[in-house]
Design a protein around this motif. Sequence first.
Motif, PDB file in Angstrom:
ATOM      1  N   TYR A  66       0.834  -1.193   0.000  1.00 53.94           N
ATOM      2  CA  TYR A  66       0.000   0.000   0.000  1.00 53.94           C
ATOM      3  C   TYR A  66       0.871   1.246   0.000  1.00 53.94           C
ATOM      4  O   TYR A  66       2.050   1.183   0.344  1.00 53.94           O
ATOM      5  CB  TYR A  66      -0.877   0.038   1.261  1.00 53.94           C
ATOM      6  CG  TYR A  66      -1.865  -1.089   1.371  1.00 53.94           C
ATOM      7  CD1 TYR A  66      -3.159  -0.942   0.886  1.00 53.94           C
ATOM      8  CD2 TYR A  66      -1.526  -2.289   1.986  1.00 53.94           C
ATOM      9  CE1 TYR A  66      -4.083  -1.961   1.000  1.00 53.94           C
ATOM     10  CE2 TYR A  66      -2.450  -3.318   2.104  1.00 53.94           C
ATOM     11  CZ  TYR A  66      -3.725  -3.151   1.612  1.00 53.94           C
ATOM     12  OH  TYR A  66      -4.645  -4.162   1.726  1.00 53.94           O
ATOM     13  N   PHE A  67       0.267   2.382  -0.335  1.00 54.95           N
ATOM     14  CA  PHE A  67       0.913   3.677  -0.172  1.00 54.95           C
ATOM     15  C   PHE A  67      -0.174   4.730   0.022  1.00 54.95           C
ATOM     16  O   PHE A  67      -1.357   4.486  -0.259  1.00 54.95           O
ATOM     17  CB  PHE A  67       1.823   4.034  -1.354  1.00 54.95           C
ATOM     18  CG  PHE A  67       1.109   4.253  -2.662  1.00 54.95           C
ATOM     19  CD1 PHE A  67       0.703   5.521  -3.055  1.00 54.95           C
ATOM     20  CD2 PHE A  67       0.853   3.187  -3.510  1.00 54.95           C
ATOM     21  CE1 PHE A  67       0.058   5.733  -4.265  1.00 54.95           C
ATOM     22  CE2 PHE A  67       0.209   3.378  -4.717  1.00 54.95           C
ATOM     23  CZ  PHE A  67      -0.197   4.654  -5.096  1.00 54.95           C
ATOM     24  N   PHE A  68       0.224   5.894   0.491  1.00 48.59           N
ATOM     25  CA  PHE A  68      -0.696   7.000   0.713  1.00 48.59           C
ATOM     26  C   PHE A  68      -0.460   8.063  -0.346  1.00 48.59           C
ATOM     27  O   PHE A  68       0.651   8.209  -0.861  1.00 48.59           O
ATOM     28  CB  PHE A  68      -0.475   7.618   2.100  1.00 48.59           C
ATOM     29  CG  PHE A  68      -0.743   6.651   3.202  1.00 48.59           C
ATOM     30  CD1 PHE A  68      -2.031   6.461   3.673  1.00 48.59           C
ATOM     31  CD2 PHE A  68       0.284   5.910   3.755  1.00 48.59           C
ATOM     32  CE1 PHE A  68      -2.293   5.551   4.686  1.00 48.59           C
ATOM     33  CE2 PHE A  68       0.040   4.993   4.765  1.00 48.59           C
ATOM     34  CZ  PHE A  68      -1.250   4.820   5.231  1.00 48.59           C
ATOM     35  N   LYS A  69      -1.497   8.804  -0.664  1.00 49.35           N
ATOM     36  CA  LYS A  69      -1.386   9.958  -1.551  1.00 49.35           C
ATOM     37  C   LYS A  69      -1.892  11.148  -0.759  1.00 49.35           C
ATOM     38  O   LYS A  69      -3.002  11.109  -0.225  1.00 49.35           O
ATOM     39  CB  LYS A  69      -2.213   9.754  -2.808  1.00 49.35           C
ATOM     40  CG  LYS A  69      -1.955  10.776  -3.889  1.00 49.35           C
ATOM     41  CD  LYS A  69      -2.669  10.368  -5.156  1.00 49.35           C
ATOM     42  CE  LYS A  69      -2.328  11.301  -6.287  1.00 49.35           C
ATOM     43  NZ  LYS A  69      -3.063  10.941  -7.500  1.00 49.35           N
ATOM     44  N   VAL A  70      -1.056  12.188  -0.641  1.00 49.58           N
ATOM     45  CA  VAL A  70      -1.403  13.347   0.184  1.00 49.58           C
ATOM     46  C   VAL A  70      -1.338  14.633  -0.632  1.00 49.58           C
ATOM     47  O   VAL A  70      -0.576  14.746  -1.583  1.00 49.58           O
ATOM     48  CB  VAL A  70      -0.480  13.458   1.421  1.00 49.58           C
ATOM     49  CG1 VAL A  70      -0.679  12.274   2.353  1.00 49.58           C
ATOM     50  CG2 VAL A  70       0.979  13.586   1.029  1.00 49.58           C
ATOM     51  N   SER A  71      -2.151  15.596  -0.220  1.00 53.37           N
ATOM     52  CA  SER A  71      -2.175  16.921  -0.818  1.00 53.37           C
ATOM     53  C   SER A  71      -2.790  17.862   0.212  1.00 53.37           C
ATOM     54  O   SER A  71      -3.166  17.438   1.296  1.00 53.37           O
ATOM     55  CB  SER A  71      -2.984  16.926  -2.113  1.00 53.37           C
ATOM     56  OG  SER A  71      -4.334  16.588  -1.840  1.00 53.37           O
ATOM     57  N   SER A  72      -2.913  19.135  -0.160  1.00 60.37           N
ATOM     58  CA  SER A  72      -3.553  20.097   0.726  1.00 60.37           C
ATOM     59  C   SER A  72      -4.229  21.181  -0.103  1.00 60.37           C
ATOM     60  O   SER A  72      -3.717  21.569  -1.159  1.00 60.37           O
ATOM     61  CB  SER A  72      -2.528  20.741   1.658  1.00 60.37           C
ATOM     62  OG  SER A  72      -3.145  21.729   2.457  1.00 60.37           O
ATOM     63  N   SER A  73      -5.355  21.647   0.370  1.00 59.51           N
ATOM     64  CA  SER A  73      -6.064  22.736  -0.306  1.00 59.51           C
ATOM     65  C   SER A  73      -5.654  24.091   0.238  1.00 59.51           C
ATOM     66  O   SER A  73      -5.966  25.120  -0.371  1.00 59.51           O
ATOM     67  CB  SER A  73      -7.579  22.564  -0.134  1.00 59.51           C
ATOM     68  OG  SER A  73      -7.969  21.337  -0.682  1.00 59.51           O
ATOM     69  N   ASP A  74      -4.975  24.116   1.382  1.00 62.34           N
ATOM     70  CA  ASP A  74      -4.612  25.400   1.980  1.00 62.34           C
ATOM     71  C   ASP A  74      -3.116  25.558   2.260  1.00 62.34           C
ATOM     72  O   ASP A  74      -2.716  26.479   2.954  1.00 62.34           O
ATOM     73  CB  ASP A  74      -5.428  25.658   3.256  1.00 62.34           C
ATOM     74  CG  ASP A  74      -5.204  24.603   4.328  1.00 62.34           C
ATOM     75  OD1 ASP A  74      -4.249  23.805   4.216  1.00 62.34           O
ATOM     76  OD2 ASP A  74      -5.988  24.573   5.278  1.00 62.34           O
ATOM     77  N   CYS A  75      -2.290  24.681   1.692  1.00 68.68           N
ATOM     78  CA  CYS A  75      -0.845  24.870   1.831  1.00 68.68           C
ATOM     79  C   CYS A  75      -0.416  25.990   0.885  1.00 68.68           C
ATOM     80  O   CYS A  75      -1.187  26.420   0.030  1.00 68.68           O
ATOM     81  CB  CYS A  75      -0.097  23.575   1.526  1.00 68.68           C
ATOM     82  SG  CYS A  75      -0.109  23.058  -0.203  1.00 68.68           S
ATOM     83  N   PRO A  76       0.816  26.487   1.021  1.00 70.71           N
ATOM     84  CA  PRO A  76       1.287  27.501   0.078  1.00 70.71           C
ATOM     85  C   PRO A  76       1.134  27.008  -1.370  1.00 70.71           C
ATOM     86  O   PRO A  76       1.186  25.804  -1.630  1.00 70.71           O
ATOM     87  CB  PRO A  76       2.766  27.662   0.451  1.00 70.71           C
ATOM     88  CG  PRO A  76       2.816  27.284   1.900  1.00 70.71           C
ATOM     89  CD  PRO A  76       1.810  26.173   2.048  1.00 70.71           C
ATOM     90  N   VAL A  77       0.932  27.922  -2.292  1.00 66.74           N
ATOM     91  CA  VAL A  77       0.679  27.572  -3.695  1.00 66.74           C
ATOM     92  C   VAL A  77       1.774  26.664  -4.256  1.00 66.74           C
ATOM     93  O   VAL A  77       1.489  25.746  -5.020  1.00 66.74           O
ATOM     94  CB  VAL A  77       0.538  28.856  -4.555  1.00 66.74           C
ATOM     95  CG1 VAL A  77       0.434  28.520  -6.028  1.00 66.74           C
ATOM     96  CG2 VAL A  77      -0.668  29.649  -4.099  1.00 66.74           C
ATOM     97  N   LYS A  78       3.009  26.905  -3.864  1.00 63.90           N
ATOM     98  CA  LYS A  78       4.116  26.079  -4.358  1.00 63.90           C
ATOM     99  C   LYS A  78       4.273  24.785  -3.569  1.00 63.90           C
ATOM    100  O   LYS A  78       5.175  24.007  -3.833  1.00 63.90           O
ATOM    101  CB  LYS A  78       5.417  26.873  -4.323  1.00 63.90           C
ATOM    102  CG  LYS A  78       5.432  28.020  -5.300  1.00 63.90           C
ATOM    103  CD  LYS A  78       6.756  28.745  -5.280  1.00 63.90           C
ATOM    104  CE  LYS A  78       6.753  29.887  -6.271  1.00 63.90           C
ATOM    105  NZ  LYS A  78       8.039  30.583  -6.310  1.00 63.90           N
ATOM    106  N   GLY A  79       3.410  24.534  -2.569  1.00 72.65           N
ATOM    107  CA  GLY A  79       3.512  23.345  -1.741  1.00 72.65           C
ATOM    108  C   GLY A  79       4.427  23.588  -0.551  1.00 72.65           C
ATOM    109  O   GLY A  79       4.974  24.682  -0.381  1.00 72.65           O
ATOM    110  N   THR A  80       4.598  22.564   0.262  1.00 70.69           N
ATOM    111  CA  THR A  80       5.452  22.675   1.435  1.00 70.69           C
ATOM    112  C   THR A  80       5.956  21.293   1.837  1.00 70.69           C
ATOM    113  O   THR A  80       5.349  20.285   1.490  1.00 70.69           O
ATOM    114  CB  THR A  80       4.685  23.329   2.611  1.00 70.69           C
ATOM    115  OG1 THR A  80       5.607  23.598   3.671  1.00 70.69           O
ATOM    116  CG2 THR A  80       3.570  22.445   3.126  1.00 70.69           C
ATOM    117  N   ASN A  81       7.060  21.253   2.549  1.00 65.46           N
ATOM    118  CA  ASN A  81       7.552  19.993   3.092  1.00 65.46           C
ATOM    119  C   ASN A  81       6.810  19.705   4.389  1.00 65.46           C
ATOM    120  O   ASN A  81       6.618  20.595   5.209  1.00 65.46           O
ATOM    121  CB  ASN A  81       9.055  20.053   3.344  1.00 65.46           C
ATOM    122  CG  ASN A  81       9.836  20.067   2.052  1.00 65.46           C
ATOM    123  OD1 ASN A  81       9.472  19.386   1.095  1.00 65.46           O
ATOM    124  ND2 ASN A  81      10.887  20.850   1.996  1.00 65.46           N
ATOM    125  N   ALA A  82       6.388  18.459   4.554  1.00 66.96           N
ATOM    126  CA  ALA A  82       5.619  18.079   5.733  1.00 66.96           C
ATOM    127  C   ALA A  82       6.245  16.839   6.368  1.00 66.96           C
ATOM    128  O   ALA A  82       6.927  16.058   5.692  1.00 66.96           O
ATOM    129  CB  ALA A  82       4.167  17.779   5.341  1.00 66.96           C
TER     130      ALA A  82
END
Length: 168
Positions: A145-161
């Motif tokens: 298995y694996f996970f797929k993650v994203s965010s609707s309110d992170c910075p436009v360029k994304g961020t390290n989490a």
Amino acid sequence: MNKFQKMMSVTLAGCMAASALMMSAGAVNIPADTSPAYMAEDSQVTTHILSFEEMNAITPYKTESAQVFLARNNSAGDQGTACGEFTADAKNASFMITYAPATATYNVQLYRYMSNGSATRVSAYNKLTIGVGAAFSNLQVGATYFFKVSSSDCPVKGTNANYTLMTY
């Protein structure tokens, strides 16, 4: 690193390079609903939202903490970054993003690799607050298995989490 890990690293690096070249031609939209039509036929995976305290109360077989690039989600809800690949050694797994700068929420979905090499989403699309996790039950022991993650309110360029993955 053992021989298998090295071989997998080289294989995944090659796949990532090839996918970058074919980004527009090979793009696939994953539906945002949870209808059984797109889920694995043998999937009976259920999801339960876990508070930080509930997540910390789990006695895991294995724990992994790592970083992932949290990409900005699109309006269709089908963008994201794959992370936390694991072969189920137990019927349960939990996932939580513990830290993501300038981000309040994240989206997580669980996928299973199928015997033909494709991946199928086996869990609902969950929008969670950073520091809140999701438990996935009824996993098939031995399946990958694996996970797929994203965010609707992170910075436009994304961020390290930072995330934590546990099997139990």
